[in-house]
Enzyme design. Structure first.
Site, PDB file in Angstrom:
ATOM      1  N   GLU B 177       0.823  -1.207   0.000  1.00 43.80           N
ATOM      2  CA  GLU B 177       0.000   0.000   0.000  1.00 43.80           C
ATOM      3  C   GLU B 177       0.861   1.262   0.000  1.00 43.80           C
ATOM      4  OE1 GLU B 177       0.286  -2.294   2.264  1.00 43.80           O
ATOM      5  OE2 GLU B 177      -0.018  -1.564   4.316  1.00 43.80           O
ATOM      6  N   CYS B 282      16.660  -6.243   1.873  1.00 42.37           N
ATOM      7  CA  CYS B 282      16.956  -7.320   2.810  1.00 42.37           C
ATOM      8  C   CYS B 282      18.369  -7.864   2.613  1.00 42.37           C
ATOM      9  CB  CYS B 282      15.917  -8.426   2.713  1.00 42.37           C
ATOM     10  SG  CYS B 282      15.696  -9.064   1.068  1.00 42.37           S
TER      11      CYS B 282
END
Lengths: 486, 486, 486, 486
Positions: B177, B282
C-alpha cells in the site's frame, strides 16, 4: 529488378564474395532465378573461421544472462519481420504461406528455448566429495561450431545456430545453396541485437564450402541436417579430424493405421503428414501400413482428401500445395515413380505432370500414391516429394517388423485408440521418434530430435538440452583449500 | 492534477473499489500525496478470489509453450515502458533513478526466467518401473496463489507473480500500500499480452486485505516478503488453514572484513551495500565486522565514501541517496539511533536531521554509522534505513560466532582473497545466502532465494526452480496397459 | 516367555525408559500382548532431541559418499535379516507373510534410492552470472528431523528415515505404538553399519511423545503419515512453530471400471487393491465405480474372487487375509457397516463375525462389499479395513465428478484400454496419484508420493527427490574474487 | 604351480579360447610369467558379439529397478573379495597394496553410482506441448557396447562396464592384455549376482581383438581409455563405421606452484601426484611449474620427499613404490631420460638403475626429476613412469600459457590459497579437469571425466551422467489421443 548476389557475414561485416562461381537460387513456382549464391573461395572460408575464432574471446566471456538478453532481443526483432521472412521463404522454397507460417511458429520456439541459456548452462556443485574437498563442473563453450542446414526448412533448421551461439560459441552457418536468403535475412536481424562481431557468421556456398569448413583445424564441431548419404560423409569426415559431429540423415517414416483407429478424425492428419510441405520434410509420413480390416475404407477416404490439394505458387492464397524445390528434384521423383511402375507397383493416385495453368513453369508434382511391397525401391528409399506408398497389413506385429527392417530409423507413427498397442509400438519400434495419432511427430524445441540407424550419426541429439551438451564441455574442478576457518 | 485512486484488476476488468477507507501514497521526497489506495472491501476480496478461480479453468489448459509466449510478449511490452516504470517507482518509493534502473535490470531476469516455463514444467518418465508398468509425473498448477510483496522493490518483488502465472495458476497480487502504482502499471502492461481474464489479478489494500486473502478457502498458497514479524504471522495463518506458504522475513546481514581483504578495491561495494537504496533492502549490509588489524584504515576509508552521498529527490540527477519511504519509518529510525546513543554506543557518523535545502519536506536521513556491541538493540534488530553498525573483531571465528548468534539468518558476507577462509565461512555461517566480496549477494533469478531462522518460513525458496515446485504439484501416474503388441 | 519392553535409541545407546505408563503391542491374530511400549517421559524426549542435535555436528561433516557407504552397508545387513523382519511384522501387524514380503521389496527401494545421495545432493554452479561473478548452491542438511510413521507399513514407511539421514541430518523416529518392533529391529541393524551416535534415534511412545517432538524448539521438521485428522493437527502444530512439515493423511480411493476394460484380466488386481493387507493401506481401492454396461458381470466376478480369501494368522501358510490391527479398529469397522445398513445401503457381501476356527480370538473381518451412494458416510469417510463400496455409473464424466467431490485427494484409478479416456482421467482427477489398470498405484521410491485436499498437507511430497529438497536447504553463494590472473 | 590361461566369458559361459597365440602376463616385480592371455580368434570375437546381441533381448526388458538390484548384489559380492582383488592387481600390475586399496575405494563408487540407475534413466514428460498433445522421452539402451580399459587401473577403469550394463545394454570388455586377471576375476563375481547370459562378456586379447570389436557391425559403441595415439585411432575407426565413441587419451599434467602456496602442507600431495602408482596414471602431475620466488625452497622439499620412496614388490609391506608395468615400458622410460640428458636438460634426481636387492629382476625406476624447457621432448610428450620435469616460472600468466601450449588438455593443477588466482586458473586453462591444491584431481564417479585436445575424442565424457547419455538414446514420443473424457 537486378538479381541480388548474396553476401557473407564475416566478423560482423557483410562482405561481397570474390567467388568466380555462382549458383542460382530459383523460385520453383516460376523457374525464375531470384538470387545468386557465391561459391565462396577457400580464402573466404579461412577468413570466416578466423573471424569466428577471434570472436570467441569476447563472446565466451560475456555472462550467460547477457547472452540471454541478446537472444531475447533477437526474438523481438525477428517477430517484427515474421511476414517478410515467410515471403522470402515461399519465394525460394516454394512452400505455401500457411506451411511457412507454421514453420515460423516452431522456429520461434528454438529462439525461445535458447533464451533460457543461463539455466541450461548450470553445472553442478558438491561440497565434501571427500573431507574438505569440493567438486564442481563449469560448462564451457568450446570455439567455432558449424551449422549446415538443409533446404527444406530454411528458417527453422537454420535456427539451430541459436544453440551454439547461446552457449557462448562463435558459429558459422553455411545456408543451403537452394534457399539461402531466409537465413541471410535472419542474420541481418541478428546483427542488430547485437551479437558481437564474429559471434554469428554466414558463409555462402555449396558442398565444397561445407567440406572445407568441417575439415578446418579451428572448427570444433558440426551440426548437419540432410540426406543420410551426406550425413554419413559429414560424420566420418568431421570425426576423422577428431571433431564433434551430430548428423541428421534422411527418413522413411511408416504410418500404421491400426484396425481400431478413428479414421475420419485422423484423416486430415494422415494426409497432411504425407503431402504437407510438398512432402519435403524428414517427419513426413512415407509408407502407409493399413490394417486389412480397414484398408478399403481408409484408402477411399485418403484419396478423397489427397485429391483436394490445389497446386500453385505458395503466395497465391488459393494454393494448398506448392512445387518441389528444384527441377532436379522433380526429375528425380518422376524417375522413382517410373521405376516403381516398371517394377509392377500399382499406382493408385498418379500426380505426374499435373496441369497448373497459372504457373506452367513450376516444378509441380501432384500427390501420388503407390501400392508397393517392402522390397521395392520406392518403399525402401527416401523419396523427398509427394510420392507415398501404401501397403495392407495383417496385424501390428507385421507393421513393426516392416518398420524395423528399414535401414532408416527416424520416426514411426501409429493411429490407434488402444493404450496397450500404442505402448508396445513405442517400445518395439527402433526409431528415434514415435507418433501416436500424430502424423508428423516433430518434437518441440524443448525435446531433442534424432533418429537411429542411417537416420542419425552421433550420440547427442539435436536441439533441447542435448544440443547444450553438444556445444559445451563440462570442466570438472576438484578443490581443497588449505587455510582453515580460524 | 487530481490525485488518482487506484483500481482493482478483477477477472480482466479494472474496477473502481467501493471502499470507504483510502490510504495515501506519498512521494517521500516531498511529503506529497500522489495516489490513493482503496482498502478494498471484503466483498471485493471475495470477488477477486472468485475471478481467479474462474480464470483457472482456461489458463490451466493453455499449453505451456503458449503461456511462455505470453511471458515473452510481457517481456517485450515491459521493456518498452521501462523508463516510465522507473519514474513511477522513484516517485512513490524515493529511491534514486539509478537504483530504480538497477532494480529493473534484475526484475527483467524474473520475466526471462519464467519464459522458460515449458522446460521447467517437465515431469519425469520411466518405462518399466515394473514389468510392463510405466510411471511418470505430470506437473500441474493448483489454483489461485497470492503474492504479497513489500514496498522496497515495487517492481522486482511484485514480479514474483511471474512464477505462479507461468506455471498455469491464476494469481492475485496485493501490492504494497506504500508503493502500489508500480505493480498496478505493470499489470496494465500484462493485460495487453494478453493473459486471459482472471489469470492475473490485482487487489488494493492494506494488511486486512492480505489477511482475508490468505484465509480464503479458495486460495491455494501465498508468497510473502516483508518483516520477520509479519512473515511469521502470514506463515502460521496460511499453514493453519492448510495452505502452502513461503514467507521471506527480515535480515540483519553481517559484512566481515577479513585482515587480508583488498580494502580499497572493495570499499565502494561495502558502502553501497550499506546505504544503497537508502538501506531498504533485505540484502543490505547492516553490521560491519572488521578485523582489528585493518579496523582503523577501513573505518577512515568507509567514512570518506559515506560522506560523499548527496541526498535528494531520486529523479534529481544530482541525488545519490533518496529519502526513506515514510515519515513513520524516519521516526522509527531516529528512535533506534537515540536509544543506541542512550545505551552508550558510539555514533561515528551521525546522519540525523540532514540539511536538504531543495527538498525540505522529504523523509531524509543521512548515512549513519554506530560502533556497537552484539547485545545492543541497534546491532540485533533489523533497521530498515541508513543506520549501520560496526564492530572490531579479533578473527574469523569470532565473526562467524556473531553471525550465528543473530536471530536472523538471511545473509553473511566476507571480504577476503583467501580461498580457504572463504570456504569455511560458506560452510559455517548458518545463513541462506553468502557473499564473497559481494556486499549484496542477491541471487539472480536463476537461483533460489531464502534465509534461515526468522528470515524465512517455509521449505521451498523463492524464485528459480524452487518457485516452480512451490506453485505446482507432481501428480504421479502408474500405468499398465493390458493389450499386448500382437 | 517374558514380554519384552522396547527401549529407546538415544545418541547411539539403547536405553530403558523411565516411563510409568506402558502401551501393549498385540498380536492381532491371537489378541495376545507381545511387547510393551513405554510412553517415554518428557525428559527422555528432551534427551533424544539433545542427542540428535549433538549428533548433527559429526554427521553433517561426513562427506556424502561416506554417508552413502553407510546406506549401502545398511542395505546389505538389512537384506540378511529380511525373513526375521517379515516375521516380526506379521506378529505385530497381522498381515500375511506374502504381504509382508511384498512390503519389504518396496521398502528396500527406499534404502536403494537414498544410496544415491551424492548425486541427489548436488547443487548447481554458474560461472559469470555477472562479469567475474560466480554463483552456486550448496545443499545443506538442517538439523534434527522427526519421522512419525503409521502402523500399517511398519517397515516401509518407517524407512522414510533414510531420506533425512542420508542427507546428513540426525533423525528421530517415533515408531507406531501399535507396531513398533519392526522399526526397533531395523534400528539395531542400522547401528551396526555404523551410523555415528545421534544420527539415528528411536523414541517410543504414543501421541504425547509425538506432540512433544514436533513442538520442541530444536526440531527442524517433521514427516508424518497417518489419518487426515492427525495429519492436519501435526501440520498446523509444526508450522505453527515455524517448522517444516509434510503430512500425509488418509484416502478414499475410487477405482473406475470403464465399459471397455478387460474385466477378467484385471479382476485379481482390483480385488487385491480392495482387500490386500486387510485394506489397511492408503493406496487401497475403496469405492468401485462400475460402468452400468458391465456392472453385473463385474460384480459377479468380484464376489467370486472376494469369497476366496482365507482368513488366518499371517504366518499360517494357508492364510491369505489377516486380521485388522486392533480390537478398536475392528469395532470401528463394524460400526461403519451397521450405520450403512441402517442408512439403507445394500450389503452385497457381509464379512461380519466370520468363523476363523484356528484363531478364535483374532480381530477378523471378512471382505465386505456395500452398494452405496456418494452421500453416505460409508462412501465418504476413510474406512481402514476390508469394507468397500460399489456404485453403478453412467459414464466417465460421472465417475470423475464423484472422484473430485470427495474431500480426499489421494488416488484415483481407471481400468480401461482406451488411451484417450485414460489421458483425460489423468488430467481431470484432482488427486495426487493416478492408476491406469493398476489398483494400488503406489509410486516406487524413485517417484514422490503425496495426495491433495485433506490427503496431504505441505508442498514437497514424500520420498524421491522431493524428500531430498525437504530435508536440505539450498544455500546460495555469490562470489567475486578480486585478484586477477596476472 | 601351472600358469593359468585366461578364459573368455561368452553368453554366460567361461570358454577356453581356441587361440594359437598367447600373450604373457608378467609380475613386474619378479619378471615372472603368471598367466597367459589368449589372442582370441576372429570366430571367438564374432561369437562374443553374437552372444551380447542375443543377451540384449532379455536384459533390455528387465526393469531398471531389477537391474539396480543386480548392481547392488554385485556391490555386496565384490566387497567380500576386495582383498583378493587387491592382491591380483598388485601381482599383475606392480602397484603397492596401498595404491591398489585406494583404487578399489574409488572403483566401488563406480558400482555405487550405477546402483542409482532407475533415477538416472528417467526421461522427461510434458503434458500439453500443444493442445491435448503430450510429449515424453524414453531412455532406451541400444545394444552391445565395448569397453577397452588400459592396464594402469585394472579394476577401476574396467568397471566402466557398469554404465552400459546398468543402462540395459550388453557389454563386452576386452581387458588390458597386461593386467587382465583383475577384470576376469571381477566378471566371475558378477556372474553370481546374477546378470543374465550375454549381459556381461569378456574377450581376451590384444589390439587385434580390439580392432575387430570396434569394426563389428553389431557393436553400437566403444569406450576406450589409453594413449592419445590409440585413442585417436579407435575414435576414427569406430566413428568411421558410424558408431558412438568416447576415447580417453593421454595426458601431460602441469602442477603450478604459486608463490603464495603452502609448500609444506601441500608437499606430500605434490610428490604423491608425481610418483604415486609409479606415475602410471593419467591424472599424475608431470611438469612442475614453480614460481621463481619459491623455486629453491620447493625443490629442496620435493627432493627430500622423493628420496624417501622405498622401491619393492607391492605386497611387501615395506615397499612404497612399485615397478613399472613391463620391461618395454622401463626401456622406453630410460630412453626418454637419456634423450633429455643429451638435449641438455639438467637431471636433478636420477632414478635410473636403482638397487632393489630383494627384487633384482623387477622393472624398477626410482623417482627422477629433470629441469627442462617446454620445447624438449621430455616436457612435451606423455611419459608413463616416474620421470617428471620441473621449470621455474615468473608468474601465473606464464604458467597458463605453458599449460595451453601443450597438445594435451587433460588436467592442470594450481597450488595457491588465493581465491582469485585459482578462479582465473580454472577459467583460462584449456583442460578438462582442474585441481586446486589437489594434485590428482580425478573426479569421483559422480562427476564426468574427460580431457580436451588430444586427451579426449568425443563429446560425452566418461562416467557419471554423461556415460548414461552415451549408453542410451532418448526416444521422443508425441501423443495425441482422440477419444475425449466424455
Amino acid at each position: 529488378m537486378a538479381i541480388p548476389t548474396l553476401k557473407n557475414l564475416i566478423g560482423g561485416q557483410w562482405l561481397e564474395s570474390q567467388a568466380s562461381e555462382f549458383l542460382e537460387v530459383k523460385n520453383p513456382a516460376f523457374d525464375e532465378t531470384i538470387a545468386l549464391v557465391p561459391q565462396s573461395t577457400p580464402e573466404e572460408v579461412n577468413q570466416v573461421v578466423a573471424a569466428a575464432k577471434a570472436g570467441f574471446e569476447k563472446w565466451r566471456h560475456t555472462p550467460a544472462p547477457v547472452r540471454a538478453k541478446a537472444m531475447f532481443r533477437f526474438w523481438e526483432k525477428l517477430d517484427k519481420v515474421q511476414d517478410e521472412i515467410v515471403e522470402i521463404m515461399v519465394r525460394e522454397h516454394g512452400k505455401t504461406r500457411s506451411d511457412a507460417k507454421g514453420e515460423m511458429t516452431r522456429a520461434f520456439e528454438y529462439v525461445e528455448y535458447t533464451c533460457g541459456i543461463p539455466e541450461l548452462m548450470k553445472g553442478t556443485y558438491s561440497e565434501d566429495v571427500g573431507r574438505r574437498v569440493e567438486s564442481f563442473t563449469v560448462r564451457e563453450p568450446l570455439g567455432p561450431f558449424v551449422i549446415i542446414p538443409p533446404f527444406n526448412f530454411p528458417a527453422m533448421i537454420a535456427l539451430y545456430f541459436c544453440w551454439p551461439l547461446a552457449c557462448g560459441n562463435p558459429v558459422i552457418v553455411k545456408p543451403s545453396e537452394l534457399c539461402p536468403q531466409t537465413m541471410t535475412r535472419m542474420a541481418e536481424i541478428a546483427q542488430e541485437c547485437p551479437f558481437p562481431p564474429g559471434a554469428l557468421n554466414i558463409i555462402q556456398g555449396g558442398p565444397e564450402v561445407g567440406h572445407q569448413l568441417i575439415t578446418h583445424p579451428d572448427v570444433v564441431g558440426v551440426t548437419f541436417v540432410g540426406s543420410s548419404k551426406v550425413a554419413e560423409i559429414v560424420y566420418q569426415t568431421a570425426t576423422g579430424r577428431n571433431k564433434r559431429a551430430q548428423c541428421q540423415g534422411g527418413a522413411k517414416n511408416h504410418l500404421v493405421i491400426n484396425a481400431d483407429s478413428l479414421l475420419e478424425k485422423n484423416m486430415d492428419n494422415v494426409v497432411n503428414s504425407c503431402y504437407g510441405n510438398a512432402s519435403q520434410r524428414c517427419f513426413a509420413g512415407s509408407n502407409l501400413l493399413v490394417h486389412e480390416k480397414v484398408f478399403d475404407r481408409f484408402l477411399s477416404g485418403f484419396l478423397e482428401k489427397a485429391l483436394q490439394f490445389r497446386l500453385g505458387y505458395g503466395l497465391d492464397p488459393e494454393a494448398t500445395l506448392g512445387p518441389v524445390v528444384s527441377r532436379k528434384s522433380l526429375e528425380n521423383l518422376l524417375g522413382f515413380i517410373d521405376r516403381a511402375e516398371k517394377a509392377g507397383a500399382r499406382i493408385l493416385l498418379d500426380g505426374r505432370h499435373p496441369s497448373v495453368p497459372k504457373y506452367p513453369q513450376g516444378y509441380f508434382l501432384a500427390p501420388t500414391l503407390i501400392e508397393a511391397e517392402p522390397d521395392l525401391e520406392i518403399f525402401r528409399e527416401e523419396v523427398f516429394g509427394p510420392v507415398r506408398c501404401i501397403k495392407k497389413i495383417r496385424d501390428l506385429a507385421e507393421a513393426v517388423e516392416i518398420v524395423n527392417r528399414s535401414p532408416f530409423g527416424h520416426t514411426a507413427v501409429i493411429y490407434t485408440e488402444n493404450g496397450g498397442q500404442a505402448r508396445d509400438f513405442v517400445r518395439y519400434c527402433n526409431t528415434g521418434q514415435i507418433g501416436i495419432n500424430v502424423g508428423t511427430p516433430a518434437p518441440i524445441a524443448y525435446y531433442p530430435v534424432g533418429g537411429r540407424k542411417i537416420s542419425f550419426f552421433g550420440d547427442l541429439r539435436g536441439r533441447a538440452n542435448d544440443a547444450v551438451d553438444f556445444h559445451t564441455d563440462k570442466k570438472v574442478v576438484v578443490c581443497r583449500w588449505m587455510t582453515p576457518f580460524a
